[in-house]
Scaffold this motif. Structure first.
Motif, PDB file in Angstrom:
ATOM      1  N   MET A   1     -12.556 -12.732 -60.059  1.00 46.93           N
ATOM      2  CA  MET A   1     -12.011 -11.746 -59.144  1.00 46.93           C
ATOM      3  C   MET A   1     -10.552 -11.550 -59.527  1.00 46.93           C
ATOM      4  O   MET A   1      -9.903 -12.487 -59.987  1.00 46.93           O
ATOM      5  CB  MET A   1     -12.171 -12.290 -57.717  1.00 46.93           C
ATOM      6  N   SER A   2     -10.053 -10.364 -59.332  1.00 46.85           N
ATOM      7  CA  SER A   2      -8.653 -10.132 -59.686  1.00 46.85           C
ATOM      8  C   SER A   2      -7.750 -10.988 -58.800  1.00 46.85           C
ATOM      9  O   SER A   2      -8.075 -11.263 -57.631  1.00 46.85           O
ATOM     10  CB  SER A   2      -8.286  -8.655 -59.529  1.00 46.85           C
ATOM     11  N   ALA A   3      -6.636 -11.411 -59.364  1.00 46.77           N
ATOM     12  CA  ALA A   3      -5.686 -12.232 -58.615  1.00 46.77           C
ATOM     13  C   ALA A   3      -5.176 -11.467 -57.397  1.00 46.77           C
ATOM     14  O   ALA A   3      -4.979 -12.054 -56.320  1.00 46.77           O
ATOM     15  CB  ALA A   3      -4.521 -12.644 -59.522  1.00 46.77           C
ATOM     16  N   PHE A   4      -5.002 -10.164 -57.544  1.00 44.04           N
ATOM     17  CA  PHE A   4      -4.539  -9.325 -56.444  1.00 44.04           C
ATOM     18  C   PHE A   4      -5.535  -9.344 -55.285  1.00 44.04           C
ATOM     19  O   PHE A   4      -5.160  -9.562 -54.124  1.00 44.04           O
ATOM     20  CB  PHE A   4      -4.332  -7.886 -56.947  1.00 44.04           C
ATOM     21  N   ASP A   5      -6.822  -9.126 -55.588  1.00 48.79           N
ATOM     22  CA  ASP A   5      -7.856  -9.129 -54.546  1.00 48.79           C
ATOM     23  C   ASP A   5      -7.971 -10.497 -53.890  1.00 48.79           C
ATOM     24  O   ASP A   5      -8.139 -10.602 -52.671  1.00 48.79           O
ATOM     25  CB  ASP A   5      -9.212  -8.708 -55.119  1.00 48.79           C
ATOM     26  N   LEU A   6      -7.886 -11.546 -54.691  1.00 50.03           N
ATOM     27  CA  LEU A   6      -7.978 -12.900 -54.146  1.00 50.03           C
ATOM     28  C   LEU A   6      -6.828 -13.175 -53.183  1.00 50.03           C
ATOM     29  O   LEU A   6      -7.033 -13.750 -52.115  1.00 50.03           O
ATOM     30  CB  LEU A   6      -7.996 -13.941 -55.266  1.00 50.03           C
ATOM     31  N   GLU A   7      -5.647 -12.752 -53.530  1.00 53.17           N
ATOM     32  CA  GLU A   7      -4.489 -12.955 -52.650  1.00 53.17           C
ATOM     33  C   GLU A   7      -4.667 -12.195 -51.339  1.00 53.17           C
ATOM     34  O   GLU A   7      -4.398 -12.729 -50.260  1.00 53.17           O
ATOM     35  CB  GLU A   7      -3.200 -12.532 -53.344  1.00 53.17           C
ATOM     36  N   LEU A   8      -5.132 -10.950 -51.419  1.00 52.41           N
ATOM     37  CA  LEU A   8      -5.389 -10.186 -50.194  1.00 52.41           C
ATOM     38  C   LEU A   8      -6.472 -10.851 -49.341  1.00 52.41           C
ATOM     39  O   LEU A   8      -6.367 -10.896 -48.109  1.00 52.41           O
ATOM     40  CB  LEU A   8      -5.789  -8.755 -50.524  1.00 52.41           C
ATOM     41  N   LEU A   9      -7.510 -11.352 -49.996  1.00 51.49           N
ATOM     42  CA  LEU A   9      -8.584 -12.047 -49.284  1.00 51.49           C
ATOM     43  C   LEU A   9      -8.038 -13.274 -48.564  1.00 51.49           C
ATOM     44  O   LEU A   9      -8.346 -13.511 -47.391  1.00 51.49           O
ATOM     45  CB  LEU A   9      -9.696 -12.446 -50.265  1.00 51.49           C
ATOM     46  N   LYS A  10      -7.209 -14.041 -49.257  1.00 46.66           N
ATOM     47  CA  LYS A  10      -6.619 -15.243 -48.652  1.00 46.66           C
ATOM     48  C   LYS A  10      -5.727 -14.884 -47.464  1.00 46.66           C
ATOM     49  O   LYS A  10      -5.749 -15.570 -46.436  1.00 46.66           O
ATOM     50  CB  LYS A  10      -5.829 -16.031 -49.695  1.00 46.66           C
ATOM     51  N   GLN A  11      -4.969 -13.797 -47.582  1.00 47.02           N
ATOM     52  CA  GLN A  11      -4.113 -13.365 -46.476  1.00 47.02           C
ATOM     53  C   GLN A  11      -4.935 -12.956 -45.261  1.00 47.02           C
ATOM     54  O   GLN A  11      -4.628 -13.323 -44.127  1.00 47.02           O
ATOM     55  CB  GLN A  11      -3.216 -12.205 -46.925  1.00 47.02           C
ATOM     56  N   LYS A  12      -5.993 -12.191 -45.505  1.00 46.25           N
ATOM     57  CA  LYS A  12      -6.854 -11.775 -44.395  1.00 46.25           C
ATOM     58  C   LYS A  12      -7.527 -12.974 -43.742  1.00 46.25           C
ATOM     59  O   LYS A  12      -7.623 -13.063 -42.525  1.00 46.25           O
ATOM     60  CB  LYS A  12      -7.907 -10.770 -44.861  1.00 46.25           C
ATOM     61  N   ALA A  13      -8.001 -13.901 -44.559  1.00 49.82           N
ATOM     62  CA  ALA A  13      -8.649 -15.099 -44.032  1.00 49.82           C
ATOM     63  C   ALA A  13      -7.678 -15.909 -43.186  1.00 49.82           C
ATOM     64  O   ALA A  13      -8.045 -16.404 -42.113  1.00 49.82           O
ATOM     65  CB  ALA A  13      -9.192 -15.944 -45.181  1.00 49.82           C
ATOM     66  N   GLN A  14      -6.447 -16.017 -43.641  1.00 47.43           N
ATOM     67  CA  GLN A  14      -5.447 -16.772 -42.889  1.00 47.43           C
ATOM     68  C   GLN A  14      -5.198 -16.110 -41.529  1.00 47.43           C
ATOM     69  O   GLN A  14      -5.127 -16.796 -40.508  1.00 47.43           O
ATOM     70  CB  GLN A  14      -4.141 -16.866 -43.679  1.00 47.43           C
ATOM     71  N   ARG A  15      -5.116 -14.777 -41.511  1.00 46.43           N
ATOM     72  CA  ARG A  15      -4.932 -14.059 -40.244  1.00 46.43           C
ATOM     73  C   ARG A  15      -6.117 -14.265 -39.306  1.00 46.43           C
ATOM     74  O   ARG A  15      -5.959 -14.275 -38.091  1.00 46.43           O
ATOM     75  CB  ARG A  15      -4.711 -12.570 -40.487  1.00 46.43           C
ATOM     76  N   GLU A  16      -7.311 -14.408 -39.886  1.00 45.95           N
ATOM     77  CA  GLU A  16      -8.515 -14.634 -39.082  1.00 45.95           C
ATOM     78  C   GLU A  16      -8.691 -16.107 -38.711  1.00 45.95           C
ATOM     79  O   GLU A  16      -9.562 -16.449 -37.923  1.00 45.95           O
ATOM     80  CB  GLU A  16      -9.755 -14.157 -39.842  1.00 45.95           C
ATOM     81  N   GLY A  17      -7.881 -16.980 -39.320  1.00 49.60           N
ATOM     82  CA  GLY A  17      -7.950 -18.407 -39.014  1.00 49.60           C
ATOM     83  C   GLY A  17      -9.148 -19.099 -39.638  1.00 49.60           C
ATOM     84  O   GLY A  17      -9.744 -19.984 -39.029  1.00 49.60           O
ATOM     85  N   MET A  18      -9.501 -18.696 -40.858  1.00 50.64           N
ATOM     86  CA  MET A  18     -10.644 -19.318 -41.527  1.00 50.64           C
ATOM     87  C   MET A  18     -10.348 -19.467 -43.015  1.00 50.64           C
ATOM     88  O   MET A  18      -9.490 -18.760 -43.544  1.00 50.64           O
ATOM     89  CB  MET A  18     -11.917 -18.493 -41.325  1.00 50.64           C
ATOM     90  N   PRO A  19     -11.061 -20.355 -43.688  1.00 53.42           N
ATOM     91  CA  PRO A  19     -10.903 -20.468 -45.145  1.00 53.42           C
ATOM     92  C   PRO A  19     -11.366 -19.177 -45.828  1.00 53.42           C
ATOM     93  O   PRO A  19     -12.276 -18.492 -45.341  1.00 53.42           O
ATOM     94  CB  PRO A  19     -11.825 -21.628 -45.522  1.00 53.42           C
ATOM     95  N   TYR A  20     -10.737 -18.849 -46.951  1.00 52.08           N
ATOM     96  CA  TYR A  20     -11.099 -17.596 -47.626  1.00 52.08           C
ATOM     97  C   TYR A  20     -12.534 -17.611 -48.127  1.00 52.08           C
ATOM     98  O   TYR A  20     -13.189 -16.582 -48.172  1.00 52.08           O
ATOM     99  CB  TYR A  20     -10.110 -17.259 -48.751  1.00 52.08           C
ATOM    100  N   GLN A  21     -13.059 -18.803 -48.482  1.00 53.59           N
ATOM    101  CA  GLN A  21     -14.445 -18.866 -48.935  1.00 53.59           C
ATOM    102  C   GLN A  21     -15.409 -18.481 -47.800  1.00 53.59           C
ATOM    103  O   GLN A  21     -16.419 -17.821 -48.026  1.00 53.59           O
ATOM    104  CB  GLN A  21     -14.811 -20.272 -49.433  1.00 53.59           C
ATOM    105  N   THR A  22     -15.064 -18.880 -46.587  1.00 49.38           N
ATOM    106  CA  THR A  22     -15.889 -18.536 -45.429  1.00 49.38           C
ATOM    107  C   THR A  22     -15.865 -17.035 -45.190  1.00 49.38           C
ATOM    108  O   THR A  22     -16.902 -16.417 -44.928  1.00 49.38           O
ATOM    109  CB  THR A  22     -15.398 -19.282 -44.173  1.00 49.38           C
ATOM    110  N   LEU A  23     -14.678 -16.439 -45.290  1.00 44.60           N
ATOM    111  CA  LEU A  23     -14.572 -14.989 -45.121  1.00 44.60           C
ATOM    112  C   LEU A  23     -15.378 -14.263 -46.187  1.00 44.60           C
ATOM    113  O   LEU A  23     -16.120 -13.325 -45.884  1.00 44.60           O
ATOM    114  CB  LEU A  23     -13.102 -14.547 -45.169  1.00 44.60           C
ATOM    115  N   LEU A  24     -15.257 -14.697 -47.434  1.00 42.71           N
ATOM    116  CA  LEU A  24     -16.012 -14.070 -48.521  1.00 42.71           C
ATOM    117  C   LEU A  24     -17.517 -14.205 -48.289  1.00 42.71           C
ATOM    118  O   LEU A  24     -18.273 -13.241 -48.456  1.00 42.71           O
ATOM    119  CB  LEU A  24     -15.620 -14.687 -49.861  1.00 42.71           C
ATOM    120  N   ASN A  25     -17.956 -15.374 -47.860  1.00 42.00           N
ATOM    121  CA  ASN A  25     -19.373 -15.598 -47.570  1.00 42.00           C
ATOM    122  C   ASN A  25     -19.852 -14.671 -46.449  1.00 42.00           C
ATOM    123  O   ASN A  25     -20.945 -14.097 -46.515  1.00 42.00           O
ATOM    124  CB  ASN A  25     -19.608 -17.060 -47.192  1.00 42.00           C
ATOM    125  N   THR A  26     -19.019 -14.482 -45.430  1.00 41.53           N
ATOM    126  CA  THR A  26     -19.360 -13.594 -44.317  1.00 41.53           C
ATOM    127  C   THR A  26     -19.502 -12.154 -44.792  1.00 41.53           C
ATOM    128  O   THR A  26     -20.433 -11.444 -44.416  1.00 41.53           O
ATOM    129  CB  THR A  26     -18.283 -13.683 -43.219  1.00 41.53           C
TER     130      THR A  26
END
Length: 77
Positions: free
Chosen positions: A23-48
């Motif tokens: 995955m692009s580093a840019f997309d991964l960083e955005l995913l991690k930021q969104k996951a942090q705002r949602e209060g969950m690990p980024y892997q969990t958000l991606l799985n969802t």
């Protein structure tokens, strides 16, 4: 007999499998930021997200807005 089949299906849905993906580093960083705002690990958000996509529960916000607008124009709502 049917009970055994149902239990087997349920058991298969519980199993997780580790995968590797690029995955692009840019997309991964955005995913991690969104996951942090949602209060969950980024892997969990991606799985969802993946689960919602494959079960046709992931919707395009713009398509929903377009549909609602059309329905209002046609006085359907």
């Amino acid at each position: 007999m049917l009970e055994g089949v149902i239990e087997s299906i349920i058991e298969k849905t519980k199993k997780n499998k580790a995968i590797s993906m690029r995955m692009s580093a840019f997309d991964l960083e955005l995913l991690k930021q969104k996951a942090q705002r949602e209060g969950m690990p980024y892997q969990t958000l991606l799985n969802t997200i993946v689960h919602k996509y494959v079960t046709n529960q992931l919707v395009d916000k713009n398509e929903v807005i377009k549909t609602i607008t059309m329905m209002k124009e046609n006085e359907a709502i």
